[in-house]
Design a protein around this motif. Sequence first.
Motif, mmCIF file in Angstrom:
data_model
loop_
_atom_site.group_PDB
_atom_site.id
_atom_site.type_symbol
_atom_site.label_atom_id
_atom_site.label_comp_id
_atom_site.label_asym_id
_atom_site.label_seq_id
_atom_site.Cartn_x
_atom_site.Cartn_y
_atom_site.Cartn_z
ATOM 1 N N PHE A 58 -3.686 -2.148 4.597
ATOM 2 C CA PHE A 58 -2.491 -1.421 5.038
ATOM 3 C C PHE A 58 -2.904 -0.002 5.418
ATOM 4 N N LEU A 59 -2.485 0.461 6.615
ATOM 5 C CA LEU A 59 -2.801 1.794 7.119
ATOM 6 C C LEU A 59 -1.511 2.582 7.297
ATOM 7 N N ASN A 60 -1.441 3.778 6.712
ATOM 8 C CA ASN A 60 -0.278 4.646 6.899
ATOM 9 C C ASN A 60 -0.738 6.071 7.157
ATOM 10 N N ALA A 61 0.137 6.865 7.793
ATOM 11 C CA ALA A 61 -0.150 8.260 8.117
ATOM 12 C C ALA A 61 0.549 9.143 7.096
ATOM 13 N N SER A 62 -0.232 9.786 6.215
ATOM 14 C CA SER A 62 0.363 10.680 5.219
ATOM 15 C C SER A 62 0.732 12.025 5.834
ATOM 16 N N LYS A 63 0.056 12.430 6.926
ATOM 17 C CA LYS A 63 0.393 13.645 7.643
ATOM 18 C C LYS A 63 0.315 13.362 9.132
ATOM 19 N N THR A 64 1.399 13.712 9.863
ATOM 20 C CA THR A 64 1.434 13.522 11.307
ATOM 21 C C THR A 64 1.678 14.864 11.976
ATOM 22 N N PRO A 65 1.056 15.134 13.108
ATOM 23 C CA PRO A 65 1.245 16.426 13.792
ATOM 24 C C PRO A 65 2.536 16.443 14.603
ATOM 25 N N LYS A 66 3.181 17.610 14.593
ATOM 26 C CA LYS A 66 4.343 17.831 15.444
ATOM 27 C C LYS A 66 4.005 18.712 16.635
ATOM 28 N N PHE A 67 2.954 19.503 16.469
ATOM 29 C CA PHE A 67 2.465 20.338 17.561
ATOM 30 C C PHE A 67 0.954 20.191 17.640
ATOM 31 N N SER A 68 0.431 20.695 18.729
ATOM 32 C CA SER A 68 -1.016 20.722 18.879
ATOM 33 C C SER A 68 -1.631 21.612 17.803
ATOM 34 N N ASP A 69 -2.802 21.224 17.307
ATOM 35 C CA ASP A 69 -3.574 21.917 16.280
ATOM 36 C C ASP A 69 -3.013 21.718 14.883
ATOM 37 N N ASP A 70 -1.994 20.875 14.706
ATOM 38 C CA ASP A 70 -1.547 20.518 13.363
ATOM 39 C C ASP A 70 -2.499 19.481 12.782
ATOM 40 N N PRO A 71 -2.560 19.386 11.440
ATOM 41 C CA PRO A 71 -3.462 18.397 10.835
ATOM 42 C C PRO A 71 -2.886 16.982 10.893
ATOM 43 N N THR A 72 -3.785 16.007 10.854
ATOM 44 C CA THR A 72 -3.434 14.582 10.812
ATOM 45 C C THR A 72 -4.249 13.929 9.715
ATOM 46 N N GLU A 73 -3.594 13.091 8.895
ATOM 47 C CA GLU A 73 -4.295 12.392 7.822
ATOM 48 C C GLU A 73 -3.815 10.952 7.764
ATOM 49 N N LEU A 74 -4.781 10.027 7.759
ATOM 50 C CA LEU A 74 -4.513 8.591 7.693
ATOM 51 C C LEU A 74 -5.178 8.031 6.450
ATOM 52 N N GLU A 75 -4.489 7.066 5.798
ATOM 53 C CA GLU A 75 -5.020 6.408 4.606
ATOM 54 C C GLU A 75 -5.060 4.901 4.835
ATOM 55 N N CYS A 76 -6.231 4.323 4.585
ATOM 56 C CA CYS A 76 -6.449 2.880 4.732
ATOM 57 C C CYS A 76 -6.640 2.302 3.328
ATOM 58 N N ARG A 77 -5.717 1.390 2.920
ATOM 59 C CA ARG A 77 -5.725 0.863 1.550
ATOM 60 C C ARG A 77 -5.946 -0.648 1.556
ATOM 61 N N ILE A 78 -6.610 -1.099 0.490
ATOM 62 C CA ILE A 78 -6.809 -2.528 0.254
ATOM 63 C C ILE A 78 -5.718 -2.995 -0.696
ATOM 64 N N THR A 79 -4.950 -3.993 -0.291
ATOM 65 C CA THR A 79 -3.824 -4.482 -1.090
ATOM 66 C C THR A 79 -3.968 -5.974 -1.326
ATOM 67 N N ASN A 80 -3.273 -6.440 -2.380
ATOM 68 C CA ASN A 80 -3.210 -7.871 -2.729
ATOM 69 C C ASN A 80 -4.603 -8.483 -2.857
ATOM 70 N N ALA A 81 -5.529 -7.736 -3.459
ATOM 71 C CA ALA A 81 -6.880 -8.267 -3.663
ATOM 72 C C ALA A 81 -6.871 -9.258 -4.816
ATOM 73 N N GLN A 82 -7.449 -10.458 -4.596
ATOM 74 C CA GLN A 82 -7.442 -11.525 -5.601
ATOM 75 C C GLN A 82 -8.849 -12.106 -5.743
ATOM 76 N N ASP A 83 -9.157 -12.482 -6.970
ATOM 77 C CA ASP A 83 -10.406 -13.184 -7.309
ATOM 78 C C ASP A 83 -11.634 -12.438 -6.774
ATOM 79 N N LEU A 84 -11.668 -11.142 -6.993
ATOM 80 C CA LEU A 84 -12.806 -10.347 -6.546
ATOM 81 C C LEU A 84 -13.854 -10.284 -7.641
ATOM 82 N N GLU A 85 -15.102 -10.581 -7.277
ATOM 83 C CA GLU A 85 -16.195 -10.559 -8.243
ATOM 84 C C GLU A 85 -16.877 -9.204 -8.251
ATOM 85 N N ALA A 86 -17.721 -9.020 -9.241
ATOM 86 C CA ALA A 86 -18.444 -7.754 -9.350
ATOM 87 C C ALA A 86 -19.486 -7.600 -8.247
#
Length: 815
Positions: A347-375
């Motif tokens: 799942f990818l979401n934008a925690s910060k979006t720019p409204k004008f030029s030179d504003d910061p942008t931040e995106l977060e990419c998360r792993i969800t619903n992980a099942q049966d993961l080994e070491a």
Amino acid sequence: MRIVSTWDSTFTSEEYQKRVGQGDIKLRRSSNDAVELVIRNIQPTDQGKYKCSTPSTDATVQGNYDAEVQVKVISDGLVVSGTKARSSTSLKLSEGDSFKLRCSAITTSPEHTHLHVTWQIKSGAIWRDILSLTYEGKFQPGPGYEERYRNGDIRLDTGANDTYRLSVSQALPMDGGAYRCLVSEWVRGADSSWQKIQEKSVEIASVAIQQTALDVLISTGNVSVTERDSLDLTCNITTDRSGIFQAEVMWYFTASPDGTLSDAQVLLSMDHDSVVSDSTLISLSRVDRNSYRLLVHDVDVEDSGYYFCQVAVWVPLHNGSWHKVVERTSAPVSVVVTALEPDYEVFLNASKTPKFSDDPTELECRITNAQDLEANIHFTVSWYYRLRLPSDDVVTKELLATMDADWTLLLGDRSRERTQNGEIIFCKKAADTFSLRIQWTSESDRGDYFCVISAWSRHHNNSWVKSKDVTSAPVSIFWATQDYTLTVEAVRLKPFFVAGHTFEMTCKVSSKNIKTPRYSVLITAEKPLTDQSNSNGTTRIISLNQDSVVRLEDWTDQTRVDGVVLEKVQENEFRYRMYQTQISDAGLYRCVVTAWSPGGGGMWREAVNGLSNPIQIDFQTSGPVFNVSVHSDNQMIYQGELADLLCIVTTEGMVLEPDDMSFDVSWFAVRSFALDREPILLASLDRRGIVTQSRRNGSSDLSLEKISPLEFRLRVYGCEDHDFGNHYCVVTPWVRSATGVWQREPDIKANPIFLSVKMDVLNAFKYPLLIGIGLATIIGLLSCLIGYCSSRWCCKKEVQETRRERRRLMSMEMD
């Protein structure tokens, strides 16, 4: 008794005519000076002395013409026989078996003879030597049997009753064929050399070698197993070999079905003593006499490929060692290992979006619903950017950054420079969260972003292999923008002014849709064609950047370094001043303005450019008009003479006082009959009276002087060949205005005149001729003086002549 002759066919005696006619006795010429007597089927009666004679018709004897030889005939006492057992005449053996053959050889000759025994095999139509016992008592293996003789696989033994036994162990396919025993009898001659007197042979047996049949087959067909399971394969062998034998088994692995044995990887092996090579995750066991099992524990994706086994059959030898008789390789079996793909979502979401030029942008990419993961599984991320288009055109995605198996960040071309400058930051916030931050977002960053989470699995060799990729839904980064606008207006503050006064103009700037802009200003001038500093007709005079730093661009007049000023009056207004304007400053003046907006990290980025309306400087004057001409009284001179060239300035119109005008004069020369070469500066005289000469290569010299207010003379002393050519002067008038300011007028170029330099032949050869004549005269007089002195004192010789009688006839010596 006469036997045979090479010359006379009637030479043969009656006793030998029949044998000669049958060919039992004949002559054989071996070379031009050698003839052999050949007697076939020699008899005891042939024993005796033989003489070879070469009759000659020479008047005198030059040497010996005959020679004798004693021939002794030995009775045939050689007996060669084979084994008496009938069953030994034909043998059928398997490859690797042993067999023995015997023959008997005895001689009853009264002479002291030796036997030479050779065992031979016939393959095809040719008999080949296997092993011999020579008449000297030495063993000699035949070609191709040397190695087997050294190893003891082929032996020749002597036994009782004059028997000779051939022993062959570890029979090979090449040992099949007919065997015979060849015996020759040798005797030592009078010269102590050994001669073969007879030879007999007997065929002993016919041996057939049957190759061992061996089939190797893997019991299962193509196999598909799941990762972390075990792979079980069985290698079955089928052979017609009976008796004692052992199998050697080797398992191989290759990634391609067409791979050769040398390219394959050895997994495990078992030798003929049932010793298995060491391995941790692979085991090899013997199920029964003809089955061998391979077990691979905990397989992974890298174990996918082709497996085959190789089996060799070994048999024991008489000396306790083992011999490999046959070797076969099975057909490869395909094994496919299916990877265990981890189950997860991204799942990818934008925690910060720019409204004008030179504003910061931040995106977060998360792993969800992980099942049966080994070491033994970990995750990495790859970030991608895709430009948004209003149409349906397909745009290729651009890689921003990716991580390899050990979380090393690899940057793409689009983000490499900005990431190194700290404008883009990639980080891993948690085991299941990755982030992308753009510190200062620009218009070029607008578009779609998405991330790809890769799952990596650890293999047996501690390497990591990618097992799955999951792509997130794209997130759009976009904000509405309006086009930048910039307007620049130039205003002349003083509508009228004359030369020598100060020119002043202002540049007013207005902009829209630019966030907190700053401006940089450049003043340019478009001068007449005769005064263009650049090829495009525009001269850059002075500039002021967004940080209010002033810089002189193409303003090169050293006498007026401080003659131009550009300053910032207000945030959007700039003023340009030019002090003590000259006639040469006439032209169109503009303001070139660039708007800058603040970027990331305190940097400024260019937004838009603007160009003002032109302001013209035009001097309306009724001053004098200057003309320039070049004159010379003599344009054709000889080498070494003086050349005088005058540069004459004339005026028309308004009359000026000599003190109110001054001139810069420069003399140039073009070293060609036509004006097709670059002019060369000879000398220059500025209005202050300072003379500057260019560097000269010849011996001639020159001077430049002002002889009147309007005349300037150039003199060339000691003219040489390279002083010829077209000569002209360039004059820059300076006029003092009513306000006392000196004004520079445009440069004036005079029409060239051609100066020709000739050589004076008489003067050139006068001194060499005088010197030559003088030297010749002195040398001639000196030569005469030396000759006279030599004849007078050095070579004088007194000669006394005898008195001659005065008679009518002259003496004989005077003839």
